[in-house]
Every structure is written in C-alpha cells, then in structure tokens.
Scaffold this active site. Structure first.
Site, PDB file in Angstrom:
ATOM      1  N   ASP A   1      33.904  22.878  -7.787  1.00  0.00           N
ATOM      2  CA  ASP A   1      32.612  22.818  -7.119  1.00  0.00           C
ATOM      3  C   ASP A   1      32.744  23.625  -5.831  1.00  0.00           C
ATOM      4  O   ASP A   1      33.863  23.958  -5.405  1.00  0.00           O
ATOM      5  CB  ASP A   1      32.273  21.350  -6.832  1.00  0.00           C
ATOM      6  CG  ASP A   1      31.007  21.197  -6.028  1.00  0.00           C
ATOM      7  OD1 ASP A   1      29.999  21.835  -6.368  1.00  0.00           O
ATOM      8  OD2 ASP A   1      31.032  20.441  -5.032  1.00  0.00           O
TER       9      ASP A   1
ATOM     10  N   ASP B   1      30.292  23.320  -2.515  1.00  0.00           N
ATOM     11  CA  ASP B   1      29.959  22.589  -1.284  1.00  0.00           C
ATOM     12  C   ASP B   1      30.738  21.279  -1.190  1.00  0.00           C
ATOM     13  O   ASP B   1      30.642  20.421  -2.062  1.00  0.00           O
ATOM     14  CB  ASP B   1      28.458  22.302  -1.233  1.00  0.00           C
ATOM     15  CG  ASP B   1      27.648  23.584  -1.185  1.00  0.00           C
ATOM     16  OD1 ASP B   1      27.867  24.380  -0.266  1.00  0.00           O
ATOM     17  OD2 ASP B   1      26.816  23.795  -2.092  1.00  0.00           O
TER      18      ASP B   1
END
Length: 217
Positions: free
Chosen positions: A9, A11
């Site tokens: 991922d 953020d």
C-alpha cells in the site's frame, strides 16, 4: 516469511501521508456539514469515491465525480511535509537490486499516487495499481489480486504490506501473506498473528533458491 514478490500500500505504508489525508477529508467534511470524526473513521484504506458515495448517498454520479476531482486536485498539489517512512526507499532500492518483483497497490488515484511518490523520492514501482484500475476497492480482494496478476506471481506467493484494516482485509481475502505497518491510526483486528513493523530499518530480504526470505529483526 517466504515469498516470490512484494506488494505495498502507499499511504501510511510507504509514505507519511495519513495526517494530511485526514486534514484533507476533515476540510471536505466541514464544507459539507458532516461529522469530520465519522468521515475520518470510515475513510482509511478505501478509495475516495467509496467514501464520497457513503456520505453523499443522494448525490448524482456527476456530482460525485465533481467532488472526487476537487479532492484529487487538492491532494495532488499539496504534498509538502509528506515523507517516505524510514528505510522505505533503501528497502525498495534493495528489491530492485535483487530483481525482486514488487508493486504498489493504492486506493488513491494515479495523479495523487504519482505526486506522493515524486515528493518522497521513492523508486518508481514496476507495477502500480490505483483506483482507476479497479472496480471494487479495499477491503475487496480485487486490488491485491490484480497486483499479483500484473507481477505474474500467485497471490499466496506475495507478501503484502498494509497499514489500514480495510487494506489488511483486502490482503487476507486475496490470499496474500500480510505484513502490518503500525501507525497512529492502527486499530485492533481479528486476522490472527501478522508480522508487524513501524518502519523498514530492521527488515531484511535475501534470495533462497527459487524464492526470497523476509526477516523482521
């Protein structure tokens, strides 16, 4: 942990953008007379359009698209202070040196993801899955299934790094091996014992025959 590829991922997992994301959505919530806390509690790990649909159920698709573009423009042009997590850039560079397949699987748009990768100086991912590539966002497994497919690796042979509950649920449903990145926004889950880290300074990866071995020191 043994794997043949890694998925990340963006953020909160590779870059320190969570506080800015919350600020952006708090600003949006206040503009629409919504409870900012409820919005913040809902949004982590999910595509922006999912959050918009949840809190603006009566809005037309045209209005939702307009709201999305405004949020996207704000987040893509306000990247000051966003940094890579400690050790992240070095770790990703190491993956490139070892020719280990890896990619980024983000709920953000291409425009926002590119701005944050550029701001933090992270290596460009060989595979980048963004909101434009998917129909079903996290916690649905589609994002990580697509990431594994683009890498040409079976999901169960991928180690996937996530910080949010929705992201971890997506990893779990896709059949990937999960690694949790702990942040101030981490919440308890019932997904069992998952390796966890706060940064990438103590993680190591080395070749082992036809796969790679991840160790967490």
């Amino acid at each position: 942990m043994h794997c043949k590829a890694l998925l990340f991922d963006l953020d909160g997992t590779l870059v320190t953008s969570l506080n800015f994301v919350e600020h952006s959505w708090t600003r949006w919530a206040e503009m629409h007379g919504l409870c900012a806390l409820e919005v913040r509690n809902f949004l982590h790990g999910k595509p922006a359009i999912s959050t918009l649909r949840h809190f603006l159920p009566q809005a037309s698709e045209a209005e939702l698209h307009h709201q999305f573009l405004a949020l996207e423009e704000y987040e893509a042009t306000h990247t000051e202070g966003i940094e890579a997590l400690p050790g992240a850039s070095t770790f990703l560079t190491r993956l490139n040196e070892l020719e280990i397949p890896w990619g980024i699987v983000t709920s953000g748009s291409m425009k926002v993801a590119a701005a944050r990768i550029r701001q933090t100086g992270l290596p460009l991912p060989p595979v980048l899955i963004t909101s434009e590539n998917i129909i079903h966002g996290k916690p649905h497994p589609q994002p990580f299934l697509l990431g594994a497919e683009r890498l040409g690796i079976q999901p169960e042979q991928c180690a996937a790094f996530e910080d949010s509950l929705a992201g971890l649920q997506s990893v779990w449903a896709a059949g990937c091996q999960a690694v949790e990145v702990k942040t101030a926004h981490s919440v308890p889950h019932n997904l069992g014992q998952i390796p966890a880290l706060e940064d990438y300074c103590s993680i190591r990866i080395s070749p082992r025959y036809d796969h790679f071995f991840l160790s967490f020191q």
